[in-house]
Write an enzyme that holds these catalytic residues in place. Structure first.
Site, PDB file in Angstrom:
ATOM      1  N   LYS A  51      29.733 -27.904   7.197  1.00  0.00           N
ATOM      2  CA  LYS A  51      30.308 -28.768   8.248  1.00  0.00           C
ATOM      3  C   LYS A  51      30.442 -30.203   7.716  1.00  0.00           C
ATOM      4  O   LYS A  51      30.697 -30.379   6.538  1.00  0.00           O
ATOM      5  CB  LYS A  51      29.472 -28.675   9.524  1.00  0.00           C
ATOM      6  CG  LYS A  51      29.249 -27.218   9.917  1.00  0.00           C
ATOM      7  CD  LYS A  51      28.669 -27.039  11.282  1.00  0.00           C
ATOM      8  CE  LYS A  51      28.498 -25.542  11.560  1.00  0.00           C
ATOM      9  NZ  LYS A  51      28.019 -25.278  12.909  1.00  0.00           N
ATOM     10  N   HIS A  61      37.138 -21.862  13.327  1.00  0.00           N
ATOM     11  CA  HIS A  61      35.747 -22.106  13.732  1.00  0.00           C
ATOM     12  C   HIS A  61      35.738 -22.675  15.153  1.00  0.00           C
ATOM     13  O   HIS A  61      36.616 -23.443  15.522  1.00  0.00           O
ATOM     14  CB  HIS A  61      35.079 -23.085  12.754  1.00  0.00           C
ATOM     15  CG  HIS A  61      33.604 -23.165  12.964  1.00  0.00           C
ATOM     16  ND1 HIS A  61      33.048 -23.923  13.970  1.00  0.00           N
ATOM     17  CD2 HIS A  61      32.571 -22.559  12.332  1.00  0.00           C
ATOM     18  CE1 HIS A  61      31.732 -23.771  13.938  1.00  0.00           C
ATOM     19  NE2 HIS A  61      31.416 -22.958  12.955  1.00  0.00           N
ATOM     20  N   GLU A 103      30.935 -15.422  15.792  1.00  0.00           N
ATOM     21  CA  GLU A 103      30.024 -16.538  16.016  1.00  0.00           C
ATOM     22  C   GLU A 103      29.979 -16.868  17.506  1.00  0.00           C
ATOM     23  O   GLU A 103      30.814 -17.650  17.988  1.00  0.00           O
ATOM     24  CB  GLU A 103      30.492 -17.763  15.228  1.00  0.00           C
ATOM     25  CG  GLU A 103      30.480 -17.564  13.731  1.00  0.00           C
ATOM     26  CD  GLU A 103      30.281 -18.880  12.997  1.00  0.00           C
ATOM     27  OE1 GLU A 103      29.366 -18.955  12.190  1.00  0.00           O
ATOM     28  OE2 GLU A 103      31.031 -19.838  13.270  1.00  0.00           O
ATOM     29  N   GLY A 130      24.083 -23.602  16.110  1.00  0.00           N
ATOM     30  CA  GLY A 130      23.321 -24.844  16.055  1.00  0.00           C
ATOM     31  C   GLY A 130      22.313 -25.009  17.186  1.00  0.00           C
ATOM     32  O   GLY A 130      21.783 -26.091  17.404  1.00  0.00           O
ATOM     33  N   SER A 168      22.899 -19.767  14.181  1.00  0.00           N
ATOM     34  CA  SER A 168      21.447 -19.916  14.001  1.00  0.00           C
ATOM     35  C   SER A 168      20.825 -18.846  13.109  1.00  0.00           C
ATOM     36  O   SER A 168      19.724 -18.350  13.393  1.00  0.00           O
ATOM     37  CB  SER A 168      20.738 -19.973  15.367  1.00  0.00           C
ATOM     38  OG  SER A 168      21.171 -21.101  16.096  1.00  0.00           O
TER      39      SER A 168
HETATM   40  P1  PGA Z   1      24.489 -22.635  12.563  1.00  0.00           P
HETATM   41  O1  PGA Z   1      26.086 -22.721  12.397  1.00  0.00           O
HETATM   42  O2  PGA Z   1      23.979 -21.687  11.520  1.00  0.00           O
HETATM   43  O3  PGA Z   1      24.005 -24.027  12.354  1.00  0.00           O
HETATM   44  O4  PGA Z   1      24.226 -22.122  13.951  1.00  0.00           O
HETATM   45  C1  PGA Z   1      26.833 -21.575  12.065  1.00  0.00           C
HETATM   46  C2  PGA Z   1      28.305 -21.920  12.043  1.00  0.00           C
HETATM   47  O5  PGA Z   1      28.764 -22.649  12.919  1.00  0.00           O
HETATM   48  O6  PGA Z   1      29.048 -21.458  11.148  1.00  0.00           O
END
Ligand code: PGA
Length: 242
Positions: free
Chosen positions: A6, A90, A159, A165, A204
């Site tokens: 990111k 995304h 996702e 997150g 996560s």
């Molecule tokens: P995260 O993000 O592992 O921090 O939850 C995953 C993503 O958005 O690809």
């Protein structure tokens, strides 16, 4: 196993991460490792990854080849710099930058034309899940996003937005249920070829839950945000089998 950094890491931080990470995963042969740094680090990362099996990915792309599109980057530019993958659709792009299924579809087709492998992201919000609309959302995102897209050159990434997150991972049962639905939808679109399409889970993912997620029948890999920013935790995820 794909790392989505990111909007994190300067060029110096990218260098430091990769120089530490490469030797740690040198013995990994049966896992495809993909790292998606921000645009500003791609050039440097490409040079460092050159003689390794680790593949470079961008986090987004525009669908036009070139021209007056201030701030945008084309698939040809990403290929030219050594990217093998690009993340498209995304949820953060959809949510904050108003990307529609149609834009996602155009980006996928443009990327495949330039031999970039696509990590095509889909997933429902908490509100949609609670309203019982998970499959409806996945169905729409798959149908619209994959319009006129062949069965090769891309992987899907499920996702759930509520798991990104938040530390609130989908349970293996929830992940498997969604992945199975996605696999069935892909079968209806592509027939037997759907068995070969990899479906990643994202949201996560950590060294603690990687094993249970990977045990699910239709989970073929993961897309990792937060836990991919540290060498130790991403290496543990990549080496989850050991
Ligand atoms: P995260 O993000 O592992 O921090 O939850 C995953 C993503 O958005 O690809």
């Amino acid at each position: 196993m794909a790392a989505n950094w990111k909007m994190n890491k300067t060029v110096a931080e990218t260098q430091a991460f990769l120089n530490e990470f490469i030797p740690v995963v040198r013995d990994v042969k049966d896992v495809e490792i993909v790292i998606a740094p921000p645009f500003t680090s791609l050039h440097t990362a490409s040079a460092i990854l050159k003689n390794t099996d680790i593949k470079l990915s961008a986090q987004d792309v525009f669908y036009e080849d070139k021209g007056a599109f201030t701030g945008e980057v084309s698939p040809a530019m990403l290929s030219d710099i050594g990217c093998k993958y690009v993340i498209i659709g995304h949820s953060e792009r959809r949510q904050y930058f108003k990307e529609t299924d149609e834009i996602v579809n155009r980006k996928i087709k443009a990327s495949l034309k330039h031999n970039l492998n696509v990590i095509f992201c889909i997933g429902e919000s908490l509100q949609e899940r609670e309203a019982g609309k998970t499959f409806e959302v996945l169905n729409r995102e798959l149908t619209e996003g994959l319009k006129d897209v062949p069965a090769e050159g891309w992987v899907a990434a499920y996702e759930p937005i509520w798991a990104i997150g938040t530390g609130r991972t989908a349970t293996p049962e929830q992940a498997q249920e969604a992945h199975k639905y996605i696999r069935e939808k892909l079968s209806s679109l592509y027939g037997m070829a759907a068995q070969e399409i990899r479906i990643l889970y994202g949201g996560s993912v950590t060294p603690d839950n990687i094993e249970s997620l990977m045990r699910c029948n239709d989970v073929d890999g993961t897309l990792v945000g937060g836990a991919s920013l540290k060498v130790d935790s991403f290496a543990k995820i990549v080496k989850y089998k050991k």
